[in-house]
Scaffold this motif. Structure first.
Motif: not given
Lengths: 314, 314
Positions: A140-141, A150, A152, A173, A218-219, A222, A226, A246-247, A282-283
């Motif tokens: 997932x990363x 999803x 990891x 990752x 971090x964050x 994303x 999906x 999406x929201x 993400x890394x």
């Protein structure tokens, strides 16, 4: 660091540079192979003619060392890409985004080794049935397209290890020797590294993209989309438009409209970090503040970190 | 397996059983402490009176061995819980879901050791400033409440390691000795394990919940409720209602309505796996087909796997 992966591909270190759109041209692939790993040309953004050029240049730059090509199988021109690969006698192909069933025996008949990328143990098991030589399990990363489950890297590698006896490569990752050691403890025999190599000097990505990715917290990436195909994106204008849609419950059709066509080129190759689609793992946030380094420096550090981490466990 | 964590808490193995609502009563906590780890009572679902009962029973069952209590700081009765903890001279408190600033010195004055749970390196750094004795860094894989950054254990542990020099405990996705070794390679000095212990005989969860969690496939837990507080849930009726609402763009208020009150009790304690809220880590799918085992068996296996994995790296 000798494993079934170094033996299979005839390389010094079990380190593979993922074939990434707009990043993985012949310069990056040959630099990784010349440093003792396995460089992959990413054919996902290439026509057959462009791929041929990159292969020819890569052969010249590597002088007989192994390298490979990554072919996303859902690409409409994948058959043409495969023809070029066979014609140019590329030694290794990594397939992804599709079933390896159709191509594995075709490539084997031409003396080409095949690894396939999966995001679940179910597909790792299916891989084994199709006769591929190695499996890449990507968590997932990872940047860009991703599995629906999803799962990891920490959970996926042991699951893939249980599901198949094939040589296993971990991805997602991993950007340090410590992480290489961690996935080895989980059962992997090699690593496929994307993010770290996408941000080197030899990567074909635009400098603005590299600088943005070396400044993430971090964050700041994303997994979105999906409802279409889960994709890890970097925050920015393009990301915000998708997240906002999406929201409010946007349909797949609306999302396709927002995505448009060719936005990874705009973001990664042209360097328009506001309007383009930016894909990175993400890394990246662990690399914050790093320079844009040459591949040789990165490879030396990976090997040194791995050896130091192993020694400190002993 | 001696680390700063075993030294800090006076335990044999650097293995902590997370304090989980409806699972972590005195039976689970004392079983883990008696097997050489650190058991935590999960006060998140308890009144002060109930917590006191569990502490008294745990002391009796552990006869002087260390154990702890986990206190989610956003709980309205956290001050009362802390009073009971101090009165009963509990040696260790793990705080989560809030700032440890308010309580750390109060607990230290009473001779109680404090660890705090974070999901980002920013909060790991803040922890250090408040004077806690150890930090738990919990990745995206973990069950239940989760960080907004969605950082996985593979990416979070190295980040937390960089951010703080405090003793570091890894959590999220760890259910084997191999995973313990993996996070040690990433810089952790101990592990906090939830899922694996939630599904033991001594866990207070309903058998139907345990059986459901021991039958999950990859992808059967997902992080939902990003508009409120991101939470990893198990697929089922409760999950489906939330996912459907989120897909059509439901507001936080609508989501709160669907969640209702007391649904974790319905799912985890009463065992209504269709209507209740089921929280478990992503790593559960790696345990598929396992029996509901006693804690002692699980602890012995963790230690054996760790030693074997370490030997195989050497």
């Amino acid at each position: 660091m000798k494993t079934r992966i170094t033996e299979l591909f005839g390389i010094e270190y079990p380190i593979i540079a993922g074939g990434m759109v707009w990043c993985s041209g012949w310069k990056l692939a040959s630099a990784v192979s010349n440093a003792g790993g396995l460089g992959l040309i990413g054919a996902g953004s290439m026509t057959a003619e462009v791929l041929q050029e990159h292969i020819v240049q890569c052969k010249e730059a590597t002088r007989g060392l192994p390298f490979g090509v990554n072919v996303p199988l859902m690409k409409p021109n994948s058959a043409e890409l495969m023809e070029v690969i066979a014609q140019e006698k590329v030694p290794v192909v990594f397939t992804s985004a599709g079933s390896p069933k159709k191509w594995t025996s075709w490539l084997h008949e031409r003396g080409i080794k095949v690894a396939h990328v999966v995001a679940s143990s179910t597909f790792a098991r299916k891989c084994e049935e199709t006769g591929v030589d190695a499996v890449v399990a990507e968590g997932f990363e990872a940047g860009g397209h991703n599995g629906k489950e999803e799962t990891t890297t920490m959970c996926l590698i042991p699951a893939a290890r249980k599901a198949t006896s094939l040589p296993l490569i971990a991805a997602g990752g991993i950007a340090s020797g410590e992480a290489m050691l961690a996935v080895r403890a989980l059962g992997a025999e090699g690593v496929q590294i994307g993010t770290l190599f996408a941000l080197t000097q030899e990567s074909g990505a635009h400098e603005a993209f590299k600088r943005r990715c070396l400044d993430l917290n971090e964050g700041d990436t994303k997994l979105l989309l999906r409802k279409l195909s889960p994709t890890r994106l970097v925050k920015g204008g393009f990301y915000n438009a998708i997240e906002e849609a999406e929201n409010r419950g946007a349909s797949p059709e609306e999302l396709l409209d927002i995505i448009g066509i060719g936005k990874t080129k705009v973001g990664i190759f042209d360097g328009d970090i506001e309007n383009g689609e930016l894909e990175i793992g993400q890394v990246a946030s662990l690399l914050k503040g790093n320079d844009i380094e040459p591949v040789a420096t990165v490879m030396q550090r990976l090997v040194l970190e791995y050896e130091q981490a192993l020694a400190s466990l002993q």
